[in-house]
Write a protein that holds these residues in place. Structure first.
Motif, mmCIF file in Angstrom:
data_model
loop_
_atom_site.group_PDB
_atom_site.id
_atom_site.type_symbol
_atom_site.label_atom_id
_atom_site.label_comp_id
_atom_site.label_asym_id
_atom_site.label_seq_id
_atom_site.Cartn_x
_atom_site.Cartn_y
_atom_site.Cartn_z
ATOM 1 N N ILE A 201 32.884 34.859 41.667
ATOM 2 C CA ILE A 201 32.911 34.461 40.257
ATOM 3 C C ILE A 201 33.941 35.318 39.537
ATOM 4 O O ILE A 201 34.025 36.532 39.750
ATOM 5 C CB ILE A 201 31.504 34.608 39.635
ATOM 6 N N SER A 202 34.724 34.678 38.684
ATOM 7 C CA SER A 202 35.730 35.409 37.921
ATOM 8 C C SER A 202 35.085 36.214 36.804
ATOM 9 O O SER A 202 33.887 36.100 36.546
ATOM 10 C CB SER A 202 36.762 34.433 37.350
ATOM 11 N N TRP A 203 35.894 36.985 36.105
ATOM 12 C CA TRP A 203 35.353 37.932 35.140
ATOM 13 C C TRP A 203 34.531 37.269 34.037
ATOM 14 O O TRP A 203 33.529 37.834 33.575
ATOM 15 C CB TRP A 203 36.495 38.731 34.507
ATOM 16 N N ASN A 204 34.917 36.063 33.646
ATOM 17 C CA ASN A 204 34.205 35.394 32.558
ATOM 18 C C ASN A 204 33.373 34.220 33.045
ATOM 19 O O ASN A 204 32.852 33.449 32.229
ATOM 20 C CB ASN A 204 35.205 34.908 31.509
ATOM 21 N N GLY A 205 33.276 34.069 34.359
ATOM 22 C CA GLY A 205 32.481 32.969 34.893
ATOM 23 C C GLY A 205 33.195 31.635 34.878
ATOM 24 O O GLY A 205 32.606 30.607 35.222
ATOM 25 N N GLY A 206 34.460 31.639 34.491
ATOM 26 C CA GLY A 206 35.187 30.385 34.381
ATOM 27 C C GLY A 206 35.594 29.784 35.709
ATOM 28 O O GLY A 206 35.844 28.579 35.803
ATOM 29 N N ASN A 207 35.674 30.611 36.734
ATOM 30 C CA ASN A 207 36.014 30.134 38.075
ATOM 31 C C ASN A 207 34.967 30.628 39.064
ATOM 32 O O ASN A 207 34.685 31.827 39.117
ATOM 33 C CB ASN A 207 37.396 30.623 38.493
#
Length: 123
Positions: A50-56
């Protein structure tokens, strides 16, 4: 930076578990995070990221549709919700943090690792 994974245990086939990974530093809230697993005699394998902001968010094919990765940056915690568990999910599960903010499946991109938590799925 320290990562503490927890939530593993013994569960029956088809059951669910939620793993948690708590990080010790606020800086990891801006980093991509991942889950990996390993069984004796086998190489560690990618589970989800998971990316830092949950976007990916990406998953391995073996867990796609059954596992859900999420994070709460305010708590410095990453979760792995595991549903419909199968015997082949039995492994030690590790959380890890990248240097970058992105979600990556490459194990070599992860620089900080937790100690692992055992998940055992039995009939």
């Amino acid at each position: 930076v320290q990562l503490q994974a927890s939530g593993g245990g013994l569960v029956q086939i088809g059951g669910s578990l939620r793993l948690s990974c708590v990080t010790s530093a606020r800086t990891t809230s801006n980093n991509g995070m991942g889950w990996f697993r390993q069984t004796p005699g086998k190489e560690r394998e990618f589970v989800g990221t998971i990316s830092w902001n949950g976007g990916n968010i990406y998953y391995s094919d073996s867990v796609k549709g059954r596992f859900i990765i999420s994070r709460d940056r305010t708590k410095g915690t990453v979760y792995l919700q595991m549903n419909n568990l199968k015997p082949e999910d039995t492994a030690v599960y590790y959380c890890a943090s990248e240097r970058s903010s992105w979600a990556t499946t490459r194990m070599s991109d992860y620089v900080y690792w937790g100690q692992g938590t055992q998940v055992t799925v039995s009939s």
